[in-house]
Write a protein that holds these residues in place. Sequence first.
Motif, PDB file in Angstrom:
ATOM      1  N   UNK A  49       5.195  14.489  -3.893  1.00  0.00           N
ATOM      2  CA  UNK A  49       4.778  13.665  -4.730  1.00  0.00           C
ATOM      3  C   UNK A  49       3.727  12.661  -4.354  1.00  0.00           C
ATOM      4  N   UNK A  50       4.526  11.877  -3.567  1.00  0.00           N
ATOM      5  CA  UNK A  50       3.796  10.627  -2.755  1.00  0.00           C
ATOM      6  C   UNK A  50       4.499   9.996  -1.610  1.00  0.00           C
ATOM      7  N   UNK A  51       4.224   9.248  -1.051  1.00  0.00           N
ATOM      8  CA  UNK A  51       4.698   8.660   0.408  1.00  0.00           C
ATOM      9  C   UNK A  51       4.432   7.174   0.250  1.00  0.00           C
ATOM     10  N   UNK A  52       5.475   6.394   0.244  1.00  0.00           N
ATOM     11  CA  UNK A  52       5.332   4.915   0.376  1.00  0.00           C
ATOM     12  C   UNK A  52       5.306   4.660   1.960  1.00  0.00           C
ATOM     13  N   UNK A  53       4.442   3.696   2.324  1.00  0.00           N
ATOM     14  CA  UNK A  53       4.411   3.166   3.754  1.00  0.00           C
ATOM     15  C   UNK A  53       5.067   1.816   3.843  1.00  0.00           C
ATOM     16  N   UNK A  54       5.772   1.252   4.710  1.00  0.00           N
ATOM     17  CA  UNK A  54       5.838  -0.197   4.778  1.00  0.00           C
ATOM     18  C   UNK A  54       5.351  -0.232   6.232  1.00  0.00           C
ATOM     19  N   UNK A  55       4.658  -1.552   6.320  1.00  0.00           N
ATOM     20  CA  UNK A  55       4.159  -2.097   7.692  1.00  0.00           C
ATOM     21  C   UNK A  55       4.925  -3.418   7.684  1.00  0.00           C
ATOM     22  N   UNK A  56       5.499  -3.360   8.900  1.00  0.00           N
ATOM     23  CA  UNK A  56       6.274  -4.585   9.172  1.00  0.00           C
ATOM     24  C   UNK A  56       7.025  -5.275   8.121  1.00  0.00           C
ATOM     25  N   UNK A  57       7.877  -4.097   7.538  1.00  0.00           N
ATOM     26  CA  UNK A  57       9.016  -4.146   6.268  1.00  0.00           C
ATOM     27  C   UNK A  57       8.379  -4.711   4.992  1.00  0.00           C
ATOM     28  N   UNK A  58       6.947  -4.485   4.713  1.00  0.00           N
ATOM     29  CA  UNK A  58       6.270  -4.766   3.523  1.00  0.00           C
ATOM     30  C   UNK A  58       5.555  -3.626   3.152  1.00  0.00           C
ATOM     31  N   UNK A  59       5.731  -3.160   1.729  1.00  0.00           N
ATOM     32  CA  UNK A  59       5.026  -2.076   1.177  1.00  0.00           C
ATOM     33  C   UNK A  59       3.407  -2.261   1.456  1.00  0.00           C
ATOM     34  N   UNK A  60       2.882  -1.311   1.915  1.00  0.00           N
ATOM     35  CA  UNK A  60       1.576  -1.166   2.160  1.00  0.00           C
ATOM     36  C   UNK A  60       0.595  -0.469   1.327  1.00  0.00           C
ATOM     37  N   UNK A  61      -0.761  -0.607   1.067  1.00  0.00           N
ATOM     38  CA  UNK A  61      -1.623   0.283   0.340  1.00  0.00           C
ATOM     39  C   UNK A  61      -2.492   0.926   1.342  1.00  0.00           C
ATOM     40  N   UNK A  62      -2.998   2.023   0.903  1.00  0.00           N
ATOM     41  CA  UNK A  62      -3.810   3.025   1.847  1.00  0.00           C
ATOM     42  C   UNK A  62      -4.886   2.213   2.680  1.00  0.00           C
ATOM     43  N   UNK A  63      -5.581   1.276   1.984  1.00  0.00           N
ATOM     44  CA  UNK A  63      -6.571   0.518   2.920  1.00  0.00           C
ATOM     45  C   UNK A  63      -5.980  -0.746   3.437  1.00  0.00           C
ATOM     46  N   UNK A  64      -4.945  -0.957   3.814  1.00  0.00           N
ATOM     47  CA  UNK A  64      -4.234  -2.089   4.620  1.00  0.00           C
ATOM     48  C   UNK A  64      -4.349  -1.396   5.889  1.00  0.00           C
ATOM     49  N   UNK A  65      -4.842  -2.374   6.957  1.00  0.00           N
ATOM     50  CA  UNK A  65      -4.813  -2.278   8.203  1.00  0.00           C
ATOM     51  C   UNK A  65      -3.460  -1.961   8.968  1.00  0.00           C
ATOM     52  N   UNK A  66      -3.811  -1.309  10.183  1.00  0.00           N
ATOM     53  CA  UNK A  66      -2.415  -1.056  11.057  1.00  0.00           C
ATOM     54  C   UNK A  66      -2.845  -1.233  12.495  1.00  0.00           C
ATOM     55  N   UNK A  67      -1.854  -1.451  13.057  1.00  0.00           N
ATOM     56  CA  UNK A  67      -2.150  -1.787  14.599  1.00  0.00           C
ATOM     57  C   UNK A  67      -1.027  -1.248  15.430  1.00  0.00           C
ATOM     58  N   UNK A  68      -1.280  -1.079  16.623  1.00  0.00           N
ATOM     59  CA  UNK A  68      -0.554  -0.532  17.652  1.00  0.00           C
ATOM     60  C   UNK A  68       0.835  -0.873  17.736  1.00  0.00           C
ATOM     61  N   UNK A  69       1.039  -2.155  17.525  1.00  0.00           N
ATOM     62  CA  UNK A  69       2.481  -3.113  17.621  1.00  0.00           C
ATOM     63  C   UNK A  69       2.915  -3.254  16.264  1.00  0.00           C
ATOM     64  N   UNK A  70       2.519  -2.899  15.228  1.00  0.00           N
ATOM     65  CA  UNK A  70       3.179  -3.011  13.834  1.00  0.00           C
ATOM     66  C   UNK A  70       4.387  -1.790  13.695  1.00  0.00           C
ATOM     67  N   UNK A  71       5.257  -2.356  13.050  1.00  0.00           N
ATOM     68  CA  UNK A  71       6.586  -1.394  12.609  1.00  0.00           C
ATOM     69  C   UNK A  71       6.231  -0.798  11.548  1.00  0.00           C
ATOM     70  N   UNK A  72       6.038   0.588  11.592  1.00  0.00           N
ATOM     71  CA  UNK A  72       5.652   1.610  10.305  1.00  0.00           C
ATOM     72  C   UNK A  72       6.875   2.349   9.971  1.00  0.00           C
ATOM     73  N   UNK A  73       7.162   2.624   8.553  1.00  0.00           N
ATOM     74  CA  UNK A  73       8.133   3.276   8.022  1.00  0.00           C
ATOM     75  C   UNK A  73       7.396   4.100   7.064  1.00  0.00           C
TER      76      UNK A  73
END
Length: 81
Positions: A49-73
């Motif tokens: 139904x949905x997937x949440x994404x955390x970038x560097x231990x913070x919930x992120x929105x679809x338009x949030x940037x990501x980088x090569x060294x980020x921790x992504x869950x």
Amino acid sequence: MDVLLFGVTRDIVGKGTLSLPSSESVRLNTVGDLKGHLVGKYPGLRDLGSLAVAVNQMYAKDDDPIGETDEIAIIPPVSGG
């Protein structure tokens, strides 16, 4: 880029961590790009139904940037009661 998977997302992908090579991750600039890439590679994720994404231990929105060294869950939908 390393992506941590939890719950049913781990079951769908078949492992708890994905290491995306630079040739793939260089095109992934936002959380939405990453989600689209993963759904294309692992179609079973589309059934969730949905997937949440955390970038560097913070919930992120679809338009949030990501980088090569980020921790992504990737966090599957959860229910409780």
